[in-house]
Design a protein around this motif. Structure first.
Motif, PDB file in Angstrom:
ATOM      1  N   ILE A 135      -8.637   5.736   2.963  1.00  0.00           N
ATOM      2  CA  ILE A 135      -9.745   5.077   2.265  1.00  0.00           C
ATOM      3  C   ILE A 135     -10.370   6.026   1.239  1.00  0.00           C
ATOM      4  CG2 ILE A 135     -12.116   4.249   2.640  1.00  0.00           C
ATOM      5  CD1 ILE A 135     -11.061   2.819   5.111  1.00  0.00           C
ATOM      6  N   LYS A 136     -10.379   7.298   1.568  1.00  0.00           N
ATOM      7  CA  LYS A 136     -11.016   8.276   0.673  1.00  0.00           C
ATOM      8  C   LYS A 136     -10.333   8.353  -0.685  1.00  0.00           C
ATOM      9  CE  LYS A 136     -13.249  11.450   3.814  1.00  0.00           C
ATOM     10  NZ  LYS A 136     -13.100  12.675   4.577  1.00  0.00           N
ATOM     11  N   THR A 137      -8.979   8.286  -0.700  1.00  0.00           N
ATOM     12  CA  THR A 137      -8.277   8.452  -1.972  1.00  0.00           C
ATOM     13  C   THR A 137      -8.002   7.124  -2.663  1.00  0.00           C
ATOM     14  OG1 THR A 137      -6.195   8.445  -0.810  1.00  0.00           O
ATOM     15  CG2 THR A 137      -7.161  10.597  -1.278  1.00  0.00           C
ATOM     16  N   CYS A 138      -8.058   6.036  -1.925  1.00  0.00           N
ATOM     17  CA  CYS A 138      -7.674   4.744  -2.489  1.00  0.00           C
ATOM     18  C   CYS A 138      -8.908   3.989  -2.973  1.00  0.00           C
ATOM     19  CB  CYS A 138      -6.940   3.931  -1.431  1.00  0.00           C
ATOM     20  SG  CYS A 138      -6.454   2.324  -2.020  1.00  0.00           S
ATOM     21  N   LYS A 139      -8.931   3.665  -4.279  1.00  0.00           N
ATOM     22  CA  LYS A 139     -10.076   2.924  -4.814  1.00  0.00           C
ATOM     23  C   LYS A 139      -9.940   1.430  -4.544  1.00  0.00           C
ATOM     24  CE  LYS A 139     -11.033   6.007  -8.699  1.00  0.00           C
ATOM     25  NZ  LYS A 139     -11.042   6.076 -10.179  1.00  0.00           N
ATOM     26  N   PHE A 140      -8.700   0.946  -4.660  1.00  0.00           N
ATOM     27  CA  PHE A 140      -8.458  -0.487  -4.424  1.00  0.00           C
ATOM     28  C   PHE A 140      -6.972  -0.716  -4.180  1.00  0.00           C
ATOM     29  CE2 PHE A 140      -8.502   0.416  -8.962  1.00  0.00           C
ATOM     30  CZ  PHE A 140      -7.240   0.008  -9.343  1.00  0.00           C
ATOM     31  N   GLN A 141      -6.685  -1.854  -3.566  1.00  0.00           N
ATOM     32  CA  GLN A 141      -5.295  -2.281  -3.361  1.00  0.00           C
ATOM     33  C   GLN A 141      -5.167  -3.710  -3.832  1.00  0.00           C
ATOM     34  OE1 GLN A 141      -4.872  -2.083   0.867  1.00  0.00           O
ATOM     35  NE2 GLN A 141      -4.272   0.068   0.881  1.00  0.00           N
ATOM     36  N   GLN A 142      -4.046  -4.009  -4.516  1.00  0.00           N
ATOM     37  CA  GLN A 142      -3.803  -5.402  -4.879  1.00  0.00           C
ATOM     38  C   GLN A 142      -3.242  -6.119  -3.667  1.00  0.00           C
ATOM     39  OE1 GLN A 142      -1.469  -7.020  -8.243  1.00  0.00           O
ATOM     40  NE2 GLN A 142      -2.573  -5.538  -9.485  1.00  0.00           N
ATOM     41  N   ILE A 143      -3.725  -7.300  -3.386  1.00  0.00           N
ATOM     42  CA  ILE A 143      -3.188  -8.048  -2.254  1.00  0.00           C
ATOM     43  C   ILE A 143      -2.575  -9.364  -2.729  1.00  0.00           C
ATOM     44  CG2 ILE A 143      -4.580  -7.036  -0.394  1.00  0.00           C
ATOM     45  CD1 ILE A 143      -6.621  -9.195  -0.752  1.00  0.00           C
ATOM     46  N   GLU A 144      -1.512  -9.757  -2.059  1.00  0.00           N
ATOM     47  CA  GLU A 144      -0.816 -10.996  -2.425  1.00  0.00           C
ATOM     48  C   GLU A 144      -1.645 -12.182  -1.984  1.00  0.00           C
ATOM     49  OE1 GLU A 144       3.273 -11.629  -1.570  1.00  0.00           O
ATOM     50  OE2 GLU A 144       3.613  -9.490  -1.362  1.00  0.00           O
ATOM     51  N   HIS A 145      -1.659 -13.195  -2.813  1.00  0.00           N
ATOM     52  CA  HIS A 145      -2.403 -14.378  -2.419  1.00  0.00           C
ATOM     53  C   HIS A 145      -1.839 -15.624  -3.094  1.00  0.00           C
ATOM     54  CE1 HIS A 145      -5.742 -17.170  -1.947  1.00  0.00           C
ATOM     55  NE2 HIS A 145      -5.895 -16.540  -0.825  1.00  0.00           N
ATOM     56  N   THR A 146      -1.012 -16.374  -2.376  1.00  0.00           N
ATOM     57  CA  THR A 146      -0.384 -17.601  -2.883  1.00  0.00           C
ATOM     58  C   THR A 146      -0.073 -17.475  -4.378  1.00  0.00           C
ATOM     59  OG1 THR A 146      -1.901 -18.667  -1.346  1.00  0.00           O
ATOM     60  CG2 THR A 146      -0.453 -20.099  -2.571  1.00  0.00           C
ATOM     61  N   ALA A 147      -0.698 -18.320  -5.201  1.00  0.00           N
ATOM     62  CA  ALA A 147      -0.382 -18.296  -6.626  1.00  0.00           C
ATOM     63  C   ALA A 147      -1.244 -17.281  -7.369  1.00  0.00           C
ATOM     64  CB  ALA A 147      -0.591 -19.678  -7.213  1.00  0.00           C
ATOM     65  N   ASP A 148      -2.190 -16.691  -6.686  1.00  0.00           N
ATOM     66  CA  ASP A 148      -3.145 -15.813  -7.364  1.00  0.00           C
ATOM     67  C   ASP A 148      -3.022 -14.383  -6.849  1.00  0.00           C
ATOM     68  OD1 ASP A 148      -4.144 -17.904  -8.922  1.00  0.00           O
ATOM     69  OD2 ASP A 148      -5.251 -18.639  -7.201  1.00  0.00           O
ATOM     70  N   VAL A 149      -4.038 -13.589  -7.127  1.00  0.00           N
ATOM     71  CA  VAL A 149      -3.976 -12.205  -6.695  1.00  0.00           C
ATOM     72  C   VAL A 149      -5.365 -11.770  -6.252  1.00  0.00           C
ATOM     73  CG1 VAL A 149      -4.429 -10.994  -8.867  1.00  0.00           C
ATOM     74  CG2 VAL A 149      -2.757 -10.080  -7.297  1.00  0.00           C
ATOM     75  N   GLY A 150      -5.419 -10.842  -5.312  1.00  0.00           N
ATOM     76  CA  GLY A 150      -6.701 -10.373  -4.827  1.00  0.00           C
ATOM     77  C   GLY A 150      -6.773  -8.867  -4.811  1.00  0.00           C
ATOM     78  N   LEU A 151      -7.956  -8.353  -4.525  1.00  0.00           N
ATOM     79  CA  LEU A 151      -8.170  -6.915  -4.429  1.00  0.00           C
ATOM     80  C   LEU A 151      -8.912  -6.599  -3.148  1.00  0.00           C
ATOM     81  CD1 LEU A 151      -9.590  -5.779  -7.895  1.00  0.00           C
ATOM     82  CD2 LEU A 151      -7.330  -5.236  -6.969  1.00  0.00           C
ATOM     83  N   LYS A 152      -8.464  -5.551  -2.487  1.00  0.00           N
ATOM     84  CA  LYS A 152      -9.257  -4.959  -1.422  1.00  0.00           C
ATOM     85  C   LYS A 152      -9.805  -3.674  -2.034  1.00  0.00           C
ATOM     86  CE  LYS A 152      -8.342  -6.075   2.805  1.00  0.00           C
ATOM     87  NZ  LYS A 152      -7.751  -6.222   4.132  1.00  0.00           N
ATOM     88  N   ILE A 153     -11.119  -3.505  -1.981  1.00  0.00           N
ATOM     89  CA  ILE A 153     -11.755  -2.413  -2.724  1.00  0.00           C
ATOM     90  C   ILE A 153     -12.487  -1.501  -1.752  1.00  0.00           C
ATOM     91  CG2 ILE A 153     -13.320  -1.906  -4.650  1.00  0.00           C
ATOM     92  CD1 ILE A 153     -12.936  -5.287  -4.836  1.00  0.00           C
ATOM     93  N   PHE A 154     -12.452  -0.216  -2.040  1.00  0.00           N
ATOM     94  CA  PHE A 154     -13.100   0.767  -1.168  1.00  0.00           C
ATOM     95  C   PHE A 154     -14.075   1.628  -1.971  1.00  0.00           C
ATOM     96  CE2 PHE A 154      -8.669  -0.008  -0.076  1.00  0.00           C
ATOM     97  CZ  PHE A 154      -8.802  -0.592   1.171  1.00  0.00           C
ATOM     98  N   GLY A 155     -15.121   2.124  -1.311  1.00  0.00           N
ATOM     99  CA  GLY A 155     -16.058   3.007  -2.003  1.00  0.00           C
ATOM    100  C   GLY A 155     -16.920   3.770  -1.008  1.00  0.00           C
ATOM    101  N   ALA A 156     -17.300   4.976  -1.411  1.00  0.00           N
ATOM    102  CA  ALA A 156     -18.149   5.799  -0.540  1.00  0.00           C
ATOM    103  C   ALA A 156     -19.592   5.295  -0.557  1.00  0.00           C
ATOM    104  CB  ALA A 156     -18.103   7.252  -0.997  1.00  0.00           C
ATOM    105  N   SER A 157     -19.922   4.555  -1.619  1.00  0.00           N
ATOM    106  CA  SER A 157     -21.251   3.953  -1.710  1.00  0.00           C
ATOM    107  C   SER A 157     -21.077   2.573  -2.318  1.00  0.00           C
ATOM    108  CB  SER A 157     -22.142   4.792  -2.627  1.00  0.00           C
ATOM    109  OG  SER A 157     -21.591   4.776  -3.937  1.00  0.00           O
ATOM    110  N   GLN A 158     -22.127   1.773  -2.290  1.00  0.00           N
ATOM    111  CA  GLN A 158     -22.018   0.439  -2.913  1.00  0.00           C
ATOM    112  C   GLN A 158     -21.809   0.561  -4.423  1.00  0.00           C
ATOM    113  OE1 GLN A 158     -23.526  -3.156  -1.890  1.00  0.00           O
ATOM    114  NE2 GLN A 158     -24.717  -2.519  -0.125  1.00  0.00           N
ATOM    115  N   LYS A 159     -22.465   1.557  -5.021  1.00  0.00           N
ATOM    116  CA  LYS A 159     -22.276   1.753  -6.469  1.00  0.00           C
ATOM    117  C   LYS A 159     -20.809   2.031  -6.773  1.00  0.00           C
ATOM    118  CE  LYS A 159     -26.791   3.550  -7.867  1.00  0.00           C
ATOM    119  NZ  LYS A 159     -27.541   4.757  -8.255  1.00  0.00           N
ATOM    120  N   GLU A 160     -20.227   2.924  -5.977  1.00  0.00           N
ATOM    121  CA  GLU A 160     -18.816   3.277  -6.186  1.00  0.00           C
ATOM    122  C   GLU A 160     -17.927   2.061  -5.935  1.00  0.00           C
ATOM    123  OE1 GLU A 160     -17.565   7.273  -4.729  1.00  0.00           O
ATOM    124  OE2 GLU A 160     -15.867   6.139  -3.958  1.00  0.00           O
TER     125      GLU A 160
END
Lengths: 459, 142
Positions: free
Chosen positions: B3-28
């Motif tokens: 989680i520390k090094t990864c800012k976001f991951q693209q996730i598969e979603h039917t016809a569309d695409v999603g993001l799982k996002i990580f941050g040390a703070s809400q601002k980040e």
């Protein structure tokens, strides 16, 4: 559930449909206030935001609701079919040139901008007049309008109810295809199943055709986005219990419901105008690439359908005529022979229904039937539906040239981005034949002809 | 990937695409979400910084604010044709935020545009705190 959910599918299709959670979505829709008879799903049903794609739901005008999720982000995404006087052998030698000319004439791709730049005042005229605006400004002819659902313009579109953001997003996008699954395809009539209907629609074997598949672009996306926010508040205001927040809606007779309907109609008209402008540029590209007169090419509009829309229509419900608001999200109107809404020339065979497939295989022309009038509020399927996610499609295309593979099959493809071609590769889609065959089997439309591709432009 | 090094991951979603996002703070988290959005649109390593914009937004709650933030960035990309690659969130609370964003005007000779994001959806949307870090999920309609 206030009414049952009814899915049109064969046993073979059901497993994939179940895996997609789409039946649950069809059941969720059945909870909405004022829904009439059934929450319906066509054989191309797949997961959508709130409502499934391939969903049809009709609502009582007094008790019922209207929902942006029941129409979709791309309001009045639709399909136009044009047919020429040319035969396949006349076009094949020049297909590369033709595809290139189309690619130059019709802007494609992300945030693509057309040659048209509208100010607010002109854009509002487009929103009010639809395809007629385009014809008045030299894009196509009056006769095109006769062969468009609603004659290319729905009434009671109120441009005061759309946001400045929507106007800004639409401003430079009139006459653009956009990206994703939208395309413009040159093809030919490869099979005829119903000789009489084909003759009435003016379709014959080997005839060169054009399919235009696109919608209301950023304008419609923004209208949907804006009104999802309005509806989220309306759900609380009117105390509507929902099984899924994305079914957010408002009573049809509430200010929020009426406002969405009027704003949505603006997007419907934007899309009608968009396809009319593109059709006109398509004719120009044919003349340029083939070096022949427009009269020799004879590219006429066979018909144009909307497949993301909500409309007030009259249907027979329990032996009585009833006005309802029919939501079609990834579903096509399929009115039977005799309907007054159909162009007089086609009235004896039924409304043409245009079902695009993928880049490599085929598309279909169907006509509406009595079965649709009786069972599906005059609706049928709209397309193949994806079999792979975009990410999976890209993986499948890795190390391959999809354009070269298609070229080897005699299909020339040009796109703004290679990634689009990869994501849209033929096997990323289900076989559309099983979808249309199921609709025929269920009696909600009849197959008339199959079209196969020669060339295609994409975003 | 931690989680520390990864800012976001693209996730598969039917016809569309999603993001799982990580941050040390809400601002980040918000900054990384913005970067994730533009990484769906283009290759961010090709984007230079020549334009700066200031943004202030208000919304009903933090999740809605995240949707509004990403929607606003997408709107600026589609209408002003600016590709953004640097995001600095100055202020952020449950219902409002301010930020500076940097990027450059879209230039098709250098920027390959992968896809058009029609809308940022509320589907399967969440922001949650995991111990001292934050995680969010957003699905985009393509």
């Amino acid at each position: 559930m206030r009414v049952p959910a009814r899915i049109y599918a064969t046993q073979d299709m059901m497993e994939a449909i179940r895996n997609d959670n789409a039946p649950q979505q069809a059941m969720n829709v059945a909870h909405l206030p004022g829904i009439v008879k059934y929450s319906l799903a066509m054989p191309d049903i797949h997961w959508g935001y709130g409502f499934p794609i391939g969903g049809v739901a009709a609502f009582d005008l007094d008790e019922g609701v209207i929902s942006p999720g029941g129409v979709g982000y791309d309001i009045n995404c639709g399909v136009r079919l044009m047919a020429s006087k040319l035969k396949r052998p006349e076009v094949i030698p020049r297909i590369e040139k033709l595809v290139q000319a189309l690619f130059q004439s019709v802007p494609t791709g992300v945030g693509s901008r057309g040659d048209l730049r509208l100010n607010d005042q002109v854009e509002k005229q487009v929103l009010g007049n639809g395809a007629a605006w385009a014809v008045e400004h030299g894009y196509g002819t009056e006769s095109d309008l006769e062969y468009i659902e609603e004659n290319g313009c729905v009434q009671a579109a109120d441009s005061n109810l759309v946001s400045q953001k929507a106007l800004e997003r639409g401003r430079s996008q009139l006459g653009t295809l956009g990206s994703g699954n939208h395309f413009l395809e040159v093809g030919y009539v490869a099979e005829i199943y119903d000789k009489k209907a084909a003759q009435v629609l003016g379709l014959e074997m080997d005839q060169v055709t054009v399919i235009i598949h696109c919608g209301s672009r950023g304008f419609g996306h923004q209208v949907c986005d804006d009104y999802l926010r309005v509806m989220n508040c309306a759900v609380e205001k009117y105390n509507i219990g929902l099984p899924d927040r994305q079914l957010c809606c408002a009573p049809l007779n509430s200010p929020e419901g009426r406002h969405y309907l009027s704003a949505m109609r603006c997007a419907v008209n934007f899309a009608f105008a968009n396809r009319q402008v593109i059709a006109s540029w398509t004719r120009d590209a044919f003349e340029k690439a083939l070096g022949r007169e427009a009269s020799e090419i004879g590219l006429r509009t066979v018909y144009e359908v909307a497949h993301n829309i909500a409309k007030i229509e009259e249907h027979i419900v329990d032996s009585h005529k009833m006005k309802v608001c029919v939501h079609r999200k990834g579903a096509t109107r399929a009115f039977a022979a005799g309907s007054q809404e159909i162009p007089a020339a086609y009235r004896e065979v039924g409304q043409p229904v245009l079902i695009p497939g993928d880049m490599g295989r085929y598309s279909y022309v169907l006509v509406g039937s009595e079965g649709a009038m009786l069972n599906t509020f005059g609706s049928t399927c709209h397309g193949a539906g994806r079999a792979m996610s975009r990410v999976k499609a890209r993986k499948s295309a890795r190390g391959r040239s999809i354009a070269s593979e298609l070229r080897a099959q005699g299909i020339v493809v040009q796109a703004s981005s290679r990634r689009t071609i990869d994501e849209e590769l033929p096997e990323a889609y289900k076989d559309v034949t099983s979808v249309v065959d199921t609709c025929q089997l269920a009696g909600i439309s009849k197959k008339v002809a199959q079209l196969r591709p020669l060339g295609c432009i994409k975003g | 990937m931690s989680i520390k090094t990864c800012k976001f991951q693209q996730i598969e979603h039917t016809a569309d695409v999603g993001l799982k996002i990580f941050g040390a703070s809400q601002k980040e988290l918000f900054q990384n979400a913005a970067e994730g959005l533009f990484s769906i649109i283009t290759n961010l390593s090709k984007v230079r910084n020549s334009v700066t914009r200031e943004l202030s937004l208000t919304s009903t709650d933090t999740e809605a604010l995240l949707v509004d933030w990403l929607s606003e960035l997408n709107f600026l990309f589609l209408t002003d044709r600016i590709v953004f690659n640097e995001f600095k969130v100055h202020e952020l609370n449950d219902t409002s935020m301010s930020a500076s964003i940097c990027g450059e005007p879209l230039n098709f000779s250098r920027h390959e545009i992968y896809t058009e994001v029609k809308a940022v959806t509320y589907h399967a949307l969440y922001i949650k705190r995991i111990q001292t870090t934050f995680e969010a999920q957003v699905i985009f309609d393509l």
